[in-house]
Write a protein that holds these residues in place. Structure first.
Motif, short mmCIF file in Angstrom:
data_model
loop_
_atom_site.label_atom_id
_atom_site.label_comp_id
_atom_site.label_asym_id
_atom_site.label_seq_id
_atom_site.Cartn_x
_atom_site.Cartn_y
_atom_site.Cartn_z
N ILE A 99 -7.48 -32.61 -9.80
CA ILE A 99 -7.06 -30.82 -10.55
C ILE A 99 -6.19 -32.02 -11.36
CG2 ILE A 99 -5.74 -29.30 -9.90
CD1 ILE A 99 -6.87 -29.21 -6.67
N PHE A 100 -5.02 -32.55 -10.91
CA PHE A 100 -4.27 -33.00 -12.42
C PHE A 100 -5.58 -33.44 -13.53
CE2 PHE A 100 -2.80 -36.33 -14.39
CZ PHE A 100 -1.65 -36.05 -14.47
N TYR A 101 -6.22 -34.80 -13.32
CA TYR A 101 -7.21 -34.65 -14.66
C TYR A 101 -7.62 -34.36 -15.27
CZ TYR A 101 -11.50 -37.16 -16.65
OH TYR A 101 -11.99 -37.60 -17.54
N VAL A 102 -8.25 -32.64 -14.73
CA VAL A 102 -8.43 -31.16 -15.39
C VAL A 102 -7.67 -30.75 -15.70
CG1 VAL A 102 -10.04 -29.63 -15.55
CG2 VAL A 102 -10.90 -31.77 -13.66
N THR A 103 -6.49 -30.54 -15.63
CA THR A 103 -5.74 -29.80 -16.10
C THR A 103 -4.94 -30.17 -17.20
OG1 THR A 103 -5.09 -28.41 -14.17
CG2 THR A 103 -3.03 -28.31 -15.48
N LYS A 139 -4.76 -29.08 -20.47
CA LYS A 139 -4.17 -28.42 -21.24
C LYS A 139 -3.29 -27.10 -20.40
CE LYS A 139 -3.28 -31.84 -25.11
NZ LYS A 139 -4.70 -32.30 -24.75
N ASN A 140 -4.21 -26.71 -19.43
CA ASN A 140 -4.04 -24.73 -18.96
C ASN A 140 -4.37 -24.72 -17.50
OD1 ASN A 140 -5.11 -22.27 -19.38
ND2 ASN A 140 -4.07 -22.13 -20.69
N PHE A 141 -3.64 -24.26 -16.85
CA PHE A 141 -3.64 -24.28 -15.71
C PHE A 141 -5.01 -22.80 -15.82
CE2 PHE A 141 0.62 -24.70 -12.98
CZ PHE A 141 0.04 -26.07 -13.55
N SER A 142 -5.51 -22.43 -16.44
CA SER A 142 -6.92 -21.50 -16.00
C SER A 142 -7.89 -21.16 -16.56
CB SER A 142 -6.00 -19.99 -16.84
OG SER A 142 -4.89 -19.17 -16.60
N LYS A 143 -7.60 -22.48 -17.62
CA LYS A 143 -9.00 -23.28 -17.87
C LYS A 143 -9.27 -24.22 -16.98
CE LYS A 143 -8.46 -22.96 -22.99
NZ LYS A 143 -8.69 -23.14 -24.08
N ILE A 196 -11.75 -22.49 -8.90
CA ILE A 196 -10.68 -22.57 -8.46
C ILE A 196 -9.90 -21.55 -8.45
CG2 ILE A 196 -11.14 -24.54 -6.50
CD1 ILE A 196 -8.70 -25.75 -8.51
N THR A 197 -9.05 -20.59 -8.12
CA THR A 197 -8.05 -20.18 -8.55
C THR A 197 -6.82 -20.61 -9.04
OG1 THR A 197 -6.66 -20.03 -6.86
CG2 THR A 197 -8.23 -18.34 -6.67
N GLN A 198 -5.86 -19.94 -9.87
CA GLN A 198 -5.23 -20.48 -10.62
C GLN A 198 -3.89 -20.89 -9.64
OE1 GLN A 198 -3.74 -18.30 -14.13
NE2 GLN A 198 -1.99 -19.86 -13.76
N PRO A 199 -3.80 -20.24 -9.10
CA PRO A 199 -2.98 -20.64 -7.99
C PRO A 199 -2.64 -21.94 -7.21
CG PRO A 199 -2.61 -18.22 -8.05
CD PRO A 199 -3.85 -18.57 -9.00
#
Length: 299
Positions: A8-12, A16-20, A27-30
């Motif tokens: 999840i960290f790698y993809v984020t 550079k965006n939690f929503s993307k 999965i959900t942004q939260p």
């Protein structure tokens, strides 16, 4: 630390965006925010700087990303490679056999296979039957083509071809094609055969030993081509697989000795390692050989 948190960290970090990241990970942004927070707490560092436009990596976050990126890139490349293999867009099959088996029985089938699957590489390894068995058991080849029978508990044997053996001569001894001759009478002439370790030589020995006779070839060769040439120039009677000399027989360059008894057919088998699954490419090639053989037999 759980691998999912790093993923999840790698993809984020890449997006550079939690929503993307949430959309890509399904999965959900939260959930993304919670996973990043867990990772930060576990490592006791801050990984991202949040802003209204998205997130950027901290110095520690960049360091972590640099180290874990190669691992996730390798996983992605592995997934792509597996997809290629499943679609038979790549792969390799290693096949063992003799030169004559390859030339006369296998090459036409390799050509039709590569017309269907041009990206799959076929690797041929030459050897005698004992050598092919050893290579197969040690995992150096996927498939072997050998003369039967063989005794080896670690391999599976599939009947492939039925071939016939015969004795042939050149013009010097062509009279032997016009009159019946016995196995015993052939000992009055020079005999041409393969070396002692070959399956063909073992069969020749069996043919004579069944009649209480012993044969000692006057000429020993290592290839079908040399055996044919020796027979052509009159060096003796050559023991050979008939299917390998059909062209020479039709041209009158060789003559089939007229025996007063029938010769038993021999078999060529496909051998594979017992208990070891095929690669996708090897499985496809094996099935291709069997399918073509069934088609030939049904014609």
């Amino acid at each position: 630390m759980q691998l999912d948190l790093y993923r999840i960290f790698y993809v984020t970090a890449k997006e550079k965006n939690f929503s993307k990241a949430a959309k890509i990970l399904y999965i959900t942004q939260p959930s993304v925010s919670h996973a990043v927070k867990q990772l930060e707490e576990g490592l006791e560092i801050q990984l991202f700087i949040r802003s209204s436009k998205g997130v950027t990596l901290t110095h520690e976050g960049k360091t972590l990303f640099e180290y874990i990126s190669p691992a996730f890139d390798l996983i992605r490349n592995a997934e792509l490679k597996i997809t290629e293999l499943k679609n038979l867009d790549s792969g390799q099959v290693s096949v063992g056999g003799s030169d004559s088996t390859f030339k006369h029985f296998l090459l036409p089938n390799i050509q039709t296979f590569q017309n269907l699957f041009p990206e799959i590489k076929i690797k041929l390894q030459h050897g005698s039957t004992p050598q092919i068995l050893e290579k197969l058991v040690n995992g150096k080849i996927d498939i072997g083509l050998v003369h039967l029978p063989i005794e080896e508990n670690l391999v599976e044997i599939t009947d492939y071809l039925s071939i016939s053996s015969t004795f042939v001569v050149g013009k010097k001894y062509q009279d032997l094609a016009k009159k019946n001759i016995s196995i015993e009478e052939m000992l009055n002439y020079p005999i041409i055969s393969f070396s002692e370790a070959s399956s063909s030589r073992k069969l020749l020995n069996q043919i004579f030993s069944k009649r209480g006779l012993e044969v000692t070839p006057d000429v020993e060769v290592g290839s079908v081509e040399l055996l044919i040439e020796c027979a052509k120039i009159g060096m003796g009677i050559a023991f050979v697989t008939k299917e390998l000399v059909l062209k020479e027989l039709s041209k009158g360059e060789l003559y089939e000795v007229c025996l007063n008894e029938e010769m038993q057919n021999r078999k060529i088998g496909i051998i594979t390692r017992k208990g070891f699954p095929f690669s996708l490419a090897a499985d496809k090639f094996f099935k291709h050989l069997i399918e073509l053989n069934h088609k030939k037999q049904s014609i």
